[in-house]
Design a protein around this motif. Sequence first.
Motif, PDB file in Angstrom:
ATOM      1  N   VAL A   1       3.729   1.501  -1.645  1.00 40.06           N
ATOM      2  CA  VAL A   1       4.493   1.556  -2.882  1.00 40.06           C
ATOM      3  C   VAL A   1       3.824   2.527  -3.853  1.00 40.06           C
ATOM      4  N   ARG A   2       4.638   3.308  -4.507  1.00 44.41           N
ATOM      5  CA  ARG A   2       4.133   4.320  -5.448  1.00 44.41           C
ATOM      6  C   ARG A   2       3.615   3.681  -6.727  1.00 44.41           C
ATOM      7  N   ILE A   3       2.563   4.244  -7.270  1.00 43.15           N
ATOM      8  CA  ILE A   3       2.013   3.776  -8.537  1.00 43.15           C
ATOM      9  C   ILE A   3       2.708   4.531  -9.661  1.00 43.15           C
TER      10      ILE A   3
ATOM     11  N   HIS B   1      -6.308   4.110  -7.069  1.00 38.00           N
ATOM     12  CA  HIS B   1      -5.559   4.241  -5.821  1.00 38.00           C
ATOM     13  C   HIS B   1      -6.250   3.557  -4.653  1.00 38.00           C
TER      14      HIS B   1
ATOM     15  N   PHE C   1      -1.038  -3.037 -12.384  1.00 43.37           N
ATOM     16  CA  PHE C   1      -2.011  -2.566 -11.404  1.00 43.37           C
ATOM     17  C   PHE C   1      -3.328  -2.153 -12.039  1.00 43.37           C
TER      18      PHE C   1
ATOM     19  N   SER D   1       0.812  -1.205   0.000  1.00 47.37           N
ATOM     20  CA  SER D   1       0.000   0.000   0.000  1.00 47.37           C
ATOM     21  C   SER D   1       0.852   1.264   0.000  1.00 47.37           C
TER      22      SER D   1
ATOM     23  N   ALA E   1      -0.740   1.303 -15.417  1.00 49.34           N
ATOM     24  CA  ALA E   1      -0.214   1.537 -14.076  1.00 49.34           C
ATOM     25  C   ALA E   1       0.498   0.296 -13.563  1.00 49.34           C
ATOM     26  N   HIS E   2       1.644   0.537 -12.891  1.00 53.01           N
ATOM     27  CA  HIS E   2       2.399  -0.526 -12.232  1.00 53.01           C
ATOM     28  C   HIS E   2       2.593  -0.121 -10.787  1.00 53.01           C
ATOM     29  N   ARG E   3       2.481  -1.085  -9.889  1.00 52.79           N
ATOM     30  CA  ARG E   3       2.721  -0.817  -8.471  1.00 52.79           C
ATOM     31  C   ARG E   3       3.589  -1.940  -7.935  1.00 52.79           C
TER      32      ARG E   3
END
Length: 113
Positions: A15-17, A70, A36, A13, A29-31
């Motif tokens: 970790v930056r997207i 998010h 993601f 949670s 999007a990658h997380r």
Amino acid sequence: MAVTSAPSAAPLSAVRILWVKVDAGFWVAHRGGEYFGCVDAVAGGFVARDAHGVPIGRYDVLAEAKASLHSTTHPTNTVRRRRMERTSLVAATALGSTALVFALTAGAMAPYL
């Protein structure tokens, strides 16, 4: 002999997207190094999809579409989830009731066959 511990990984949670524009009107999007979700530009807005390709919602602004990934507690996501749960419950109840009626009818007709 020195004992070293492996560095602890940050919670997912935190970790930056990371957003990447991979094509005209398509952002991914990658997380934490994993897929993601994505956002597609469509006529009159943007459609956000989660990591499983399920549409989250349609938005007028790109930033809103990106922000919807998010949090699963986003109002649009919550409304969609409740609607899907309600639809599933109604469908299961209808199918179960229909199966019960067929079973009762078959049981009542069995002596006459």
